[in-house]
Enzyme design. Structure first.
Site, PDB file in Angstrom:
ATOM      1  N   PRO A  10     -22.905  59.341  28.404  1.00 24.28           N
ATOM      2  CA  PRO A  10     -22.980  60.527  29.249  1.00 24.28           C
ATOM      3  C   PRO A  10     -24.121  60.509  30.261  1.00 24.28           C
ATOM      4  O   PRO A  10     -25.225  60.055  29.955  1.00 24.28           O
ATOM      5  CB  PRO A  10     -23.162  61.678  28.255  1.00 24.28           C
ATOM      6  CG  PRO A  10     -23.622  61.045  26.993  1.00 24.28           C
ATOM      7  CD  PRO A  10     -23.019  59.664  26.975  1.00 24.28           C
ATOM      8  N   ASN A  11     -23.808  61.015  31.426  1.00 28.48           N
ATOM      9  CA  ASN A  11     -24.740  61.209  32.547  1.00 28.48           C
ATOM     10  C   ASN A  11     -25.158  59.915  33.237  1.00 28.48           C
ATOM     11  O   ASN A  11     -25.861  59.969  34.248  1.00 28.48           O
ATOM     12  CB  ASN A  11     -25.992  61.992  32.109  1.00 28.48           C
ATOM     13  CG  ASN A  11     -25.635  63.373  31.601  1.00 28.48           C
ATOM     14  OD1 ASN A  11     -24.923  64.104  32.288  1.00 28.48           O
ATOM     15  ND2 ASN A  11     -26.079  63.726  30.407  1.00 28.48           N
ATOM     16  N   ARG A  18     -30.291  60.506  39.343  1.00 29.06           N
ATOM     17  CA  ARG A  18     -30.735  61.161  38.102  1.00 29.06           C
ATOM     18  C   ARG A  18     -32.151  60.707  37.730  1.00 29.06           C
ATOM     19  O   ARG A  18     -32.355  59.533  37.388  1.00 29.06           O
ATOM     20  CB  ARG A  18     -29.777  60.784  36.966  1.00 29.06           C
ATOM     21  CG  ARG A  18     -30.189  61.337  35.621  1.00 29.06           C
ATOM     22  CD  ARG A  18     -29.357  60.743  34.501  1.00 29.06           C
ATOM     23  NE  ARG A  18     -29.781  61.290  33.226  1.00 29.06           N
ATOM     24  CZ  ARG A  18     -29.513  60.745  32.050  1.00 29.06           C
ATOM     25  NH1 ARG A  18     -28.794  59.639  31.985  1.00 29.06           N
ATOM     26  NH2 ARG A  18     -29.956  61.308  30.949  1.00 29.06           N
ATOM     27  N   TYR A  23     -35.239  56.547  35.319  1.00 27.87           N
ATOM     28  CA  TYR A  23     -34.088  55.641  35.230  1.00 27.87           C
ATOM     29  C   TYR A  23     -33.954  54.683  36.414  1.00 27.87           C
ATOM     30  O   TYR A  23     -33.057  53.835  36.406  1.00 27.87           O
ATOM     31  CB  TYR A  23     -32.797  56.462  35.068  1.00 27.87           C
ATOM     32  CG  TYR A  23     -32.802  57.294  33.807  1.00 27.87           C
ATOM     33  CD1 TYR A  23     -32.867  56.688  32.553  1.00 27.87           C
ATOM     34  CD2 TYR A  23     -32.749  58.687  33.863  1.00 27.87           C
ATOM     35  CE1 TYR A  23     -32.886  57.442  31.392  1.00 27.87           C
ATOM     36  CE2 TYR A  23     -32.770  59.453  32.702  1.00 27.87           C
ATOM     37  CZ  TYR A  23     -32.836  58.825  31.475  1.00 27.87           C
ATOM     38  OH  TYR A  23     -32.856  59.567  30.329  1.00 27.87           O
ATOM     39  N   ASN A  75     -24.562  51.506  26.227  1.00 26.74           N
ATOM     40  CA  ASN A  75     -25.683  52.443  26.361  1.00 26.74           C
ATOM     41  C   ASN A  75     -25.127  53.802  25.949  1.00 26.74           C
ATOM     42  O   ASN A  75     -24.445  54.457  26.751  1.00 26.74           O
ATOM     43  CB  ASN A  75     -26.216  52.484  27.789  1.00 26.74           C
ATOM     44  CG  ASN A  75     -27.423  53.419  27.899  1.00 26.74           C
ATOM     45  OD1 ASN A  75     -27.702  54.191  26.973  1.00 26.74           O
ATOM     46  ND2 ASN A  75     -28.124  53.366  29.014  1.00 26.74           N
ATOM     47  N   ALA A  78     -27.456  59.933  25.669  1.00 28.47           N
ATOM     48  CA  ALA A  78     -27.944  61.000  24.780  1.00 28.47           C
ATOM     49  C   ALA A  78     -27.296  60.949  23.394  1.00 28.47           C
ATOM     50  O   ALA A  78     -27.900  61.381  22.400  1.00 28.47           O
ATOM     51  CB  ALA A  78     -27.709  62.355  25.431  1.00 28.47           C
ATOM     52  N   GLU A  99     -26.860  47.354  21.792  1.00 32.37           N
ATOM     53  CA  GLU A  99     -27.236  48.673  22.328  1.00 32.37           C
ATOM     54  C   GLU A  99     -28.314  48.467  23.384  1.00 32.37           C
ATOM     55  O   GLU A  99     -29.258  47.710  23.152  1.00 32.37           O
ATOM     56  CB  GLU A  99     -27.792  49.510  21.166  1.00 32.37           C
ATOM     57  CG  GLU A  99     -28.401  50.838  21.562  1.00 32.37           C
ATOM     58  CD  GLU A  99     -29.242  51.450  20.422  1.00 32.37           C
ATOM     59  OE1 GLU A  99     -29.486  50.770  19.394  1.00 32.37           O
ATOM     60  OE2 GLU A  99     -29.680  52.595  20.590  1.00 32.37           O
ATOM     61  N   HIS A 101     -30.842  50.456  26.507  1.00 38.88           N
ATOM     62  CA  HIS A 101     -31.351  51.661  27.175  1.00 38.88           C
ATOM     63  C   HIS A 101     -32.190  51.237  28.362  1.00 38.88           C
ATOM     64  O   HIS A 101     -32.971  50.272  28.277  1.00 38.88           O
ATOM     65  CB  HIS A 101     -32.223  52.490  26.222  1.00 38.88           C
ATOM     66  CG  HIS A 101     -31.470  52.957  25.027  1.00 38.88           C
ATOM     67  ND1 HIS A 101     -30.590  54.010  25.062  1.00 38.88           N
ATOM     68  CD2 HIS A 101     -31.427  52.476  23.759  1.00 38.88           C
ATOM     69  CE1 HIS A 101     -30.042  54.166  23.875  1.00 38.88           C
ATOM     70  NE2 HIS A 101     -30.531  53.242  23.057  1.00 38.88           N
ATOM     71  N   ARG A 108     -41.055  58.213  25.028  1.00 36.97           N
ATOM     72  CA  ARG A 108     -40.621  59.491  25.610  1.00 36.97           C
ATOM     73  C   ARG A 108     -40.699  60.614  24.560  1.00 36.97           C
ATOM     74  O   ARG A 108     -41.426  60.498  23.593  1.00 36.97           O
ATOM     75  CB  ARG A 108     -39.210  59.313  26.191  1.00 36.97           C
ATOM     76  CG  ARG A 108     -39.187  58.248  27.298  1.00 36.97           C
ATOM     77  CD  ARG A 108     -37.828  58.099  27.928  1.00 36.97           C
ATOM     78  NE  ARG A 108     -37.392  59.345  28.567  1.00 36.97           N
ATOM     79  CZ  ARG A 108     -36.141  59.603  28.940  1.00 36.97           C
ATOM     80  NH1 ARG A 108     -35.198  58.689  28.745  1.00 36.97           N
ATOM     81  NH2 ARG A 108     -35.842  60.750  29.499  1.00 36.97           N
TER      82      ARG A 108
HETATM   83  C1  DQA Z   1     -30.974  56.430  27.844  1.00 36.94           C
HETATM   84  C2  DQA Z   1     -32.024  57.136  27.008  1.00 36.94           C
HETATM   85  C3  DQA Z   1     -31.475  58.405  26.381  1.00 36.94           C
HETATM   86  O1  DQA Z   1     -32.479  59.072  25.629  1.00 36.94           O
HETATM   87  C4  DQA Z   1     -30.980  59.352  27.447  1.00 36.94           C
HETATM   88  O2  DQA Z   1     -30.383  60.501  26.875  1.00 36.94           O
HETATM   89  C5  DQA Z   1     -30.063  58.717  28.428  1.00 36.94           C
HETATM   90  C6  DQA Z   1     -30.336  57.347  28.867  1.00 36.94           C
HETATM   91  C7  DQA Z   1     -31.564  55.220  28.610  1.00 36.94           C
HETATM   92  O3  DQA Z   1     -30.776  54.389  29.053  1.00 36.94           O
HETATM   93  O4  DQA Z   1     -32.786  55.130  28.784  1.00 36.94           O
HETATM   94  O5  DQA Z   1     -29.135  59.329  28.927  1.00 36.94           O
HETATM   95  O6  DQA Z   1     -29.973  55.919  26.977  1.00 36.94           O
END
Ligand code: DQA
Length: 147
Positions: A10-11, A18, A23, A75, A78, A99, A101, A108
């Site tokens: 998501p997102n 964003r 990011y 990835n 959230a 996985e 990120h 964080r």
């Molecule tokens: C994320 C880290 C997560 O905590 C966050 O909610 C994201 C992106 C990252 O790629 O750093 O949406 O997965």
């Protein structure tokens, strides 16, 4: 050619605009382009999906083996911190799963310090921005059974 499923949670469709301080400025399309270059080098095919929906991500992971994928790069965004359903799907899928990120989740907010996915993933790469994906894909290729 071996097929790898890439899942952006998501997102991540909003990358580029964003929270660029966290990011970076690259769009998701630009990250996908980098991944395609790595895939070509390693002679693997990628199918890339982005979803904001937990159930849809569960379905993608659950169907991966049947759809002849040999590994998954994800990835979970959230959902990393909340989704028992995605964790269970990863645990059940029978494939290598890396996985990734963009950010260092341990540097964080405390609610990001726990990944429900890491204990069931083959490995986790984080904190290197878009490079986390590039490194993750290279690591995943090495995990694919050669037969
Ligand atoms: C994320 C880290 C997560 O905590 C966050 O909610 C994201 C992106 C990252 O790629 O750093 O949406 O997965």
């Amino acid at each position: 050619m071996k097929k790898i499923l890439v899942i952006h949670g998501p997102n991540l469709n909003l990358l580029g605009t964003r929270e660029p301080g966290i990011y970076g400025h690259l769009t998701l399309a630009a990250i996908n382009q980098k991944l395609k270059v790595v895939a070509k080098k390693h002679k693997v095919a990628l199918v890339i999906k982005q979803s904001n929906h937990e159930g849809q991500i569960v379905d993608l992971i659950g169907g991966a083996k049947k759809n002849r994928f040999c590994a998954i790069l994800i990835n979970p965004a959230a959902y990393t911190h909340t989704s028992v359903a995605i964790r269970d799907a990863v645990a059940a899928c029978g494939l290598a799963v890396v996985e990734v990120h963009l950010s260092n989740i341990y540097a964080r907010e405390s609610f990001r310090h726990k990944s429900l996915i890491s204990p069931v993933a083959s490995g986790t790469i984080l904190g290197f921005g878009a490079n986390s994906y590039v490194l993750g894909l290279a690591a995943l290729v090495d995990l694919i059974p050669s037969k």
